[in-house]
Write a protein that holds these residues in place. Structure first.
Motif, mmCIF file in Angstrom:
data_model
loop_
_atom_site.group_PDB
_atom_site.id
_atom_site.type_symbol
_atom_site.label_atom_id
_atom_site.label_comp_id
_atom_site.label_asym_id
_atom_site.label_seq_id
_atom_site.Cartn_x
_atom_site.Cartn_y
_atom_site.Cartn_z
ATOM 1 N N ALA A 78 0.670 -1.210 -0.148
ATOM 2 C CA ALA A 78 -0.023 0.124 -0.006
ATOM 3 C C ALA A 78 0.937 1.217 -0.159
ATOM 4 O O ALA A 78 0.338 2.283 -0.533
ATOM 5 N N LYS A 79 2.156 1.137 0.623
ATOM 6 C CA LYS A 79 3.008 2.248 0.535
ATOM 7 C C LYS A 79 4.287 2.193 -0.389
ATOM 8 O O LYS A 79 5.086 2.967 -0.458
ATOM 9 N N ASN A 80 4.092 1.123 -1.394
ATOM 10 C CA ASN A 80 5.149 0.988 -2.239
ATOM 11 C C ASN A 80 6.382 0.890 -1.617
ATOM 12 O O ASN A 80 7.214 1.443 -2.280
ATOM 13 N N THR A 81 6.605 0.186 -0.639
ATOM 14 C CA THR A 81 7.927 0.244 0.167
ATOM 15 C C THR A 81 8.378 -1.075 0.543
ATOM 16 O O THR A 81 7.451 -1.909 1.044
ATOM 17 N N VAL A 82 9.530 -1.252 0.557
ATOM 18 C CA VAL A 82 10.174 -2.658 1.003
ATOM 19 C C VAL A 82 11.019 -2.209 2.149
ATOM 20 O O VAL A 82 11.946 -1.090 2.150
ATOM 21 N N TYR A 83 11.282 -2.980 3.239
ATOM 22 C CA TYR A 83 12.155 -2.428 4.486
ATOM 23 C C TYR A 83 13.107 -3.658 4.744
ATOM 24 O O TYR A 83 12.899 -4.862 4.161
#
Length: 120
Positions: free
Chosen positions: A73-78
């Motif tokens: 949903a945030k287009n983010t990988v951590y």
């Protein structure tokens, strides 16, 4: 085309934790395998971990102190890194591709990298 921008690197002491982020823009982020790689000074770039498009499957290289996750949903990988060691010092890159693998040739898009330095 996918653009990737890493953030969250810095200078920390041994034993500290860091969470790196990689924000994606462009084509549909949720359709890509996402991976983290790193390159230490004087060494070749190496694979750290990857996660599939849904986030349900991950591929680790045995670095049990590192955990990958993603928020589509945030287009983010951590990349959560715990108990950091001086040998973790490197430039960390995120990459997007189509296969859950540690082989660089399967990743089509790369970020510019973020520096992580761990002092002893």
């Amino acid at each position: 085309q996918v653009q990737l921008v890493e953030s969250g690197g810095g200078l920390v002491q041994a034993g500290d934790s860091l969470r790196l982020s990689c924000a994606a823009s462009g084509r549909t982020f949720s359709g890509y395998i996402m991976g983290w790689f790193r390159q230490a000074p004087g060494k070749e770039r190496e694979f750290v971990t990857a996660i599939n498009s849904s986030g349900r499957s991950v591929y680790y290289t045995g670095k049990g102190r590192f955990t990958i996750s993603r928020d589509n949903a945030k287009n983010t990988v951590y990349l959560q890194m715990n108990n950091l060691k001086p040998e973790d010092t490197a430039v960390y890159y995120c990459a997007a591709g189509g296969l859950l693998t540690g082989q660089e040739r399967h990743y089509n898009y790369w970020g510019q990298g973020t520096q992580v330095t761990v002092s002893s």
